[in-house]
Write a protein that holds these residues in place. Structure first.
Motif, PDB file in Angstrom:
ATOM      1  N   UNK A 216       0.812  -1.217   0.000  1.00 54.19           N
ATOM      2  CA  UNK A 216       0.000   0.000   0.000  1.00 54.19           C
ATOM      3  C   UNK A 216       0.844   1.265   0.000  1.00 54.19           C
ATOM      4  N   UNK A 217       0.238   2.338  -0.502  1.00 58.25           N
ATOM      5  CA  UNK A 217       0.814   3.673  -0.375  1.00 58.25           C
ATOM      6  C   UNK A 217      -0.332   4.657  -0.166  1.00 58.25           C
ATOM      7  N   UNK A 218      -0.054   5.737   0.566  1.00 56.55           N
ATOM      8  CA  UNK A 218      -1.110   6.660   0.971  1.00 56.55           C
ATOM      9  C   UNK A 218      -1.790   7.330  -0.229  1.00 56.55           C
ATOM     10  N   UNK A 219      -1.028   7.662  -1.253  1.00 55.51           N
ATOM     11  CA  UNK A 219      -1.621   8.350  -2.405  1.00 55.51           C
ATOM     12  C   UNK A 219      -2.704   7.503  -3.063  1.00 55.51           C
ATOM     13  N   UNK A 220      -2.428   6.206  -3.265  1.00 55.86           N
ATOM     14  CA  UNK A 220      -3.418   5.346  -3.918  1.00 55.86           C
ATOM     15  C   UNK A 220      -4.574   5.007  -2.982  1.00 55.86           C
ATOM     16  N   UNK A 221      -4.287   4.870  -1.693  1.00 56.09           N
ATOM     17  CA  UNK A 221      -5.377   4.644  -0.744  1.00 56.09           C
ATOM     18  C   UNK A 221      -6.323   5.839  -0.746  1.00 56.09           C
ATOM     19  N   UNK A 222      -5.770   7.048  -0.722  1.00 57.81           N
ATOM     20  CA  UNK A 222      -6.599   8.253  -0.724  1.00 57.81           C
ATOM     21  C   UNK A 222      -7.415   8.364  -2.010  1.00 57.81           C
ATOM     22  N   UNK A 223      -6.807   8.009  -3.137  1.00 54.68           N
ATOM     23  CA  UNK A 223      -7.528   8.040  -4.417  1.00 54.68           C
ATOM     24  C   UNK A 223      -8.679   7.039  -4.416  1.00 54.68           C
ATOM     25  N   UNK A 224      -8.417   5.841  -3.893  1.00 56.13           N
ATOM     26  CA  UNK A 224      -9.469   4.824  -3.810  1.00 56.13           C
ATOM     27  C   UNK A 224     -10.585   5.272  -2.876  1.00 56.13           C
ATOM     28  N   UNK A 225     -10.212   5.882  -1.772  1.00 55.93           N
ATOM     29  CA  UNK A 225     -11.207   6.342  -0.804  1.00 55.93           C
ATOM     30  C   UNK A 225     -12.105   7.418  -1.411  1.00 55.93           C
ATOM     31  N   UNK A 226     -11.511   8.344  -2.137  1.00 55.65           N
ATOM     32  CA  UNK A 226     -12.298   9.379  -2.803  1.00 55.65           C
ATOM     33  C   UNK A 226     -13.262   8.761  -3.812  1.00 55.65           C
ATOM     34  N   UNK A 227     -12.778   7.786  -4.583  1.00 55.74           N
ATOM     35  CA  UNK A 227     -13.622   7.132  -5.584  1.00 55.74           C
ATOM     36  C   UNK A 227     -14.756   6.351  -4.925  1.00 55.74           C
ATOM     37  N   UNK A 228     -14.475   5.683  -3.810  1.00 57.79           N
ATOM     38  CA  UNK A 228     -15.515   4.915  -3.115  1.00 57.79           C
ATOM     39  C   UNK A 228     -16.564   5.831  -2.497  1.00 57.79           C
ATOM     40  N   UNK A 229     -16.146   6.961  -1.950  1.00 57.11           N
ATOM     41  CA  UNK A 229     -17.109   7.923  -1.418  1.00 57.11           C
ATOM     42  C   UNK A 229     -18.000   8.472  -2.523  1.00 57.11           C
ATOM     43  N   UNK A 230     -17.394   8.767  -3.686  1.00 62.47           N
ATOM     44  CA  UNK A 230     -18.178   9.266  -4.819  1.00 62.47           C
ATOM     45  C   UNK A 230     -19.162   8.202  -5.297  1.00 62.47           C
ATOM     46  N   UNK A 231     -18.741   6.938  -5.267  1.00 63.20           N
ATOM     47  CA  UNK A 231     -19.616   5.831  -5.656  1.00 63.20           C
ATOM     48  C   UNK A 231     -20.838   5.769  -4.744  1.00 63.20           C
ATOM     49  N   UNK A 232     -20.617   5.815  -3.448  1.00 60.64           N
ATOM     50  CA  UNK A 232     -21.732   5.752  -2.501  1.00 60.64           C
ATOM     51  C   UNK A 232     -22.639   6.965  -2.655  1.00 60.64           C
ATOM     52  N   UNK A 233     -22.059   8.146  -2.842  1.00 61.92           N
ATOM     53  CA  UNK A 233     -22.871   9.349  -3.042  1.00 61.92           C
ATOM     54  C   UNK A 233     -23.739   9.225  -4.288  1.00 61.92           C
ATOM     55  N   UNK A 234     -23.163   8.701  -5.361  1.00 63.50           N
ATOM     56  CA  UNK A 234     -23.909   8.552  -6.611  1.00 63.50           C
ATOM     57  C   UNK A 234     -25.045   7.544  -6.471  1.00 63.50           C
ATOM     58  N   UNK A 235     -24.762   6.432  -5.788  1.00 62.20           N
ATOM     59  CA  UNK A 235     -25.806   5.422  -5.592  1.00 62.20           C
ATOM     60  C   UNK A 235     -26.926   5.975  -4.721  1.00 62.20           C
ATOM     61  N   UNK A 236     -26.580   6.765  -3.710  1.00 67.64           N
ATOM     62  CA  UNK A 236     -27.621   7.391  -2.882  1.00 67.64           C
ATOM     63  C   UNK A 236     -28.522   8.296  -3.727  1.00 67.64           C
TER      64      UNK A 236
END
Length: 304
Positions: A216-236
């Motif tokens: 793992x590296x923080x940059x990719x974890x943060x990118x994944x986290x942003x994408x997952x939050x956007x996914x949940x927001x879109x599904x809502x």
């Protein structure tokens, strides 16, 4: 010659035997050298026919079109390949009969799409060993229940065509798309979707990184986290609007985002894939979107 009629048939089917006999006449030099491996046609002859055991074929594809041998001996045609002249490999001979769909070696990618009547559902690059082949572009097309894979040179000119039946993943995706208007999305389930945000695996990833896991590296974890939050927001938002199509589009977007991360760092291994799959599936189902128990909604686009 009906190339499509060969796929899914027994190697002992008279239709296949006639087809093989025709192609062996075109290039008899090494046509059956690798038959025991399930490959008919010389590697440099411009033609290849691949077969798989009945069990292997049935695991990937839904339709076996003919059976002629016992279960243990049966071999089913799974793939056809037609290759043209290769500027890198001087020994490569071009397929000398008519290509499927009226295609011609040297056709531009636009002409190929026009002849197939559809654009590619996937585009990528294929780099093999430098001494063997230059970098190529590979586009995949769905034409009915047939998958056409076209390989292009650097100028997007056709140099090879591969045919196979649509596999179980593709057929499930087709049926799911057809069912979208019938999906009963439930606006009252927005809170259920939101509640799944705490199940994002990125916290565990950070903990593993802190413990020294170099995956793992923080940059990719943060990118994944942003994408997952956007996914949940879109599904809502899509849940509130009863928009099943938008929910499926959100799945595609998050899978493609994770593809990019994985392609860059290789961060998504088996455990991470399972964590992401469970979360994405749960979010989709929480909206009211109905999926068969054995269907992976990410499989259509997933490269991890």
């Amino acid at each position: 010659m009906n190339h499509f009629d060969i796929l899914g048939r027994s190697i002992a089917d008279p239709v296949v035997e006639s087809y093989l006999a025709h192609h062996e006449k075109l290039d008899p030099i090494d046509f059956r050298t690798n038959a025991e491996m399930g490959f008919f046609g010389g590697f440099d002859s411009g033609f290849g026919l691949q077969v798989e055991s009945l069990s292997a074929y049935s695991a990937e594809f839904e339709e076996v079109r003919s059976r002629r041998l016992s279960d243990g001996e049966e071999r089913i045609v799974s793939r056809l390949s037609f290759t043209g002249p290769d500027a890198i490999r001087a020994v490569q001979r071009a397929y000398s009969s008519a290509l499927p769909f009226g295609l011609t070696f040297g056709d531009s990618s636009d002409i190929v799409a026009e002849k197939l009547g559809t654009g590619p559902f996937r585009e990528g690059k294929s780099s093999t060993l430098p001494e063997y082949s230059a970098e190529r572009f590979v586009h995949s097309y769905a034409v009915g229940n047939i998958v056409v894979i076209a390989k292009y040179d650097a100028d997007l000119r056709l140099m090879a065509v591969y045919l196979m039946q649509a596999d179980r993943t593709m057929l499930k995706a087709t049926r799911r798309k057809a069912s979208l208007p019938k999906q009963k999305i439930m606006p009252g389930n927005i809170d259920k979707v939101e509640a799944l945000r705490v199940q994002m695996p990125t916290q565990r990833w950070r903990e593993s990184m802190a413990e020294g896991d170099e995956l793992f590296n923080e940059a990719d974890i943060a990118t994944a986290e942003t994408a997952l939050n956007a996914f949940i927001d879109t599904v809502k938002a899509a849940t509130s609007q009863r928009d099943a199509q938008a929910i499926q589009a959100a799945v595609k977007d998050i899978v493609l985002a994770i593809n990019e991360i994985h392609g860059r760092s290789g961060m998504i291994e088996t455990l991470e894939r399972d964590e992401l799959g469970v979360l994405i599936d749960a979010v989709v189902r929480a909206s009211g979107f109905s999926l068969p128990d054995d269907e992976d909604i990410t499989a259509e686009w997933r490269e991890w």
